[in-house]
Design an enzyme around this catalytic site. Structure first.
Site, PDB file in Angstrom:
ATOM      1  N   TRP A  55       0.824  -1.208   0.000  1.00  0.00           N
ATOM      2  CA  TRP A  55       0.000   0.000   0.000  1.00  0.00           C
ATOM      3  C   TRP A  55       0.860   1.260   0.000  1.00  0.00           C
ATOM      4  CZ3 TRP A  55      -4.267  -1.493  -1.759  1.00  0.00           C
ATOM      5  CH2 TRP A  55      -4.800  -2.735  -1.394  1.00  0.00           C
ATOM      6  N   ASP A  61      -1.174   7.102   6.452  1.00  0.00           N
ATOM      7  CA  ASP A  61      -2.224   6.162   6.092  1.00  0.00           C
ATOM      8  C   ASP A  61      -2.398   5.237   7.286  1.00  0.00           C
ATOM      9  OD1 ASP A  61      -3.811   4.103   5.189  1.00  0.00           O
ATOM     10  OD2 ASP A  61      -2.629   3.651   3.400  1.00  0.00           O
ATOM     11  N   LYS A  63     -12.028  -1.029   8.935  1.00  0.00           N
ATOM     12  CA  LYS A  63     -11.643  -1.578  10.236  1.00  0.00           C
ATOM     13  C   LYS A  63     -12.377  -0.826  11.345  1.00  0.00           C
ATOM     14  CE  LYS A  63      -8.247  -3.251   7.584  1.00  0.00           C
ATOM     15  NZ  LYS A  63      -8.177  -3.043   6.134  1.00  0.00           N
TER      16      LYS A  63
END
Length: 355
Positions: A99, A166, A190
């Site tokens: 990511w 992030d 999440k």
């Protein structure tokens, strides 16, 4: 048979959050309409948005001068929105996983990007340390938790430049010094169901870039309109609100951090003890509390499919590792119980005894 959801995301949510969301979908606050069908601009929904924003600020102790947004597009859209809005001359990125690498790729479309440090040389099995950060960066971008590889920064970095984080997979699992960041963002699956993105942004750093920014990609648009320039993802925002209420009622991020450490210790202790398994992260201090990655030792590698079946039959859901690393992954987000982690450990012990 009781099931334990170790899926990496969308992930386990507190049962009461699921039940309250289900109730709101049937009849929101007794108004006779579903939250899925009411107007996002109605007097019924506005308090949801207001409280959700306020709770983010309260739980994370966000300083004055920051705005909270709930938008769509996931963290992947933020990978381009960040440089669009923040990259004036040069940005730095820590390359700690898939990511982070994707975020860096998008940023290169907008200006000069330097890879400040990387752990790609060992397939991201550690976190870079003791690296030099150029002082002329517009920002340093970090991915605080790496879901695929199981590494995590457990504390905010102490660097000489402003940061952008992030925090898709570890937000609200520990205290954060928001004042070090110009922006914190993440896909919120999440915190909620999939479909909403959270952004915490320092207001006075916007407007410095000279480029034209499309209206929907300009953070100022959404700050001005209170996340309602266009229709926001109403139901996921409501679920996020219920989860934020749950976090606050259960002791806030300090309590979540304590619980995260307890869960992680239970599972890592068994990985280190069990002769069949080993952890994939090179440095123990880099091990993620959120995503516990492990594999079978080489001499037992042929048992991988058998263990997956064995664990699944005992209610362990979503423990298969990411395709990039294989093995297994026990994701232990805020709603995961200590009981669930102990059940996984007992499963590992049973499998060891069997072999």
């Amino acid at each position: 048979m009781k099931k334990y959801n170790f899926g990496a995301g969308p992930c386990i949510l507190p049962r009461e959050v699921i039940e309250k969301t289900a109730s709101a979908i049937l009849d929101f606050n007794g108004i006779g309409l579903s939250i899925a069908e009411i107007s996002h601009r109605s007097k019924d929904f506005q308090p949801v948005m207001d409280e959700a924003m306020a709770l983010v600020k309260e739980i994370l102790n966000v300083p004055e001068g920051y705005s909270v947004l709930f938008l769509g597009g996931g963290a992947s859209l933020e990978f381009c929105m960040i440089p669009f809005n923040f990259l004036v001359k040069k940005a730095g990125y820590l390359n700690t996983g898939v990511w982070a690498k994707k975020a860096m790729k998008e940023a290169k479309l907008f200006g000069d990007v330097v890879e400040v440090a990387s752990s790609a040389d060992e397939n991201y099995t550690y976190l870079p340390k003791n690296f030099d950060v150029p002082t002329d960066l517009d920002y340093l971008h970090i991915t605080t938790n790496n879901t695929i590889y199981g590494t995590e920064y457990h504390k905010d970095l102490d660097v000489s430049v402003r940061m952008i984080g992030d925090m898709s997979s570890d937000i609200f699992s520990r205290p954060v010094d928001v004042s070090k960041y110009d922006c914190i963002y993440g896909g919120a699956q999440k915190l909620s169901m999939a479909g909403v993105t959270f952004i915490i942004i320092k207001d006075d750093v916007l407007g410095r870039v000279q480029r034209e920014i499309p209206t929907m990609l300009d953070y100022r648009t959404h700050i001005k309109k209170g996340s309602m320039f266009n229709t926001p993802p109403v139901v996921p925002i409501y679920t996020a609100l219920e989860n934020l209420r749950w976090i606050k009622a259960n002791g806030g991020v300090e309590a979540m951090e304590k619980l995260a450490k307890e869960r992680a210790d239970i599972v890592y202790d068994e990985i280190d003890r069990n002769k069949l398994f080993r952890g994939t992260v090179k440095c123990e201090e880099d091990r993620s509390y959120m995503n516990i990655c492990f594999v079978l030792n080489d001499e037992y590698a042929d048992l991988q499919d058998e263990f997956f079946k064995f664990a699944t039959e005992r209610g362990m859901v979503g423990i298969k590792g990411h395709r990039d690393v294989g093995g297994f992954r026990a994701s232990c987000y805020n709603a995961m119980s200590v009981e669930g982690c102990k059940a996984l450990v007992e499963t590992m012990k049973e499998f060891e005894a069997k072999h």
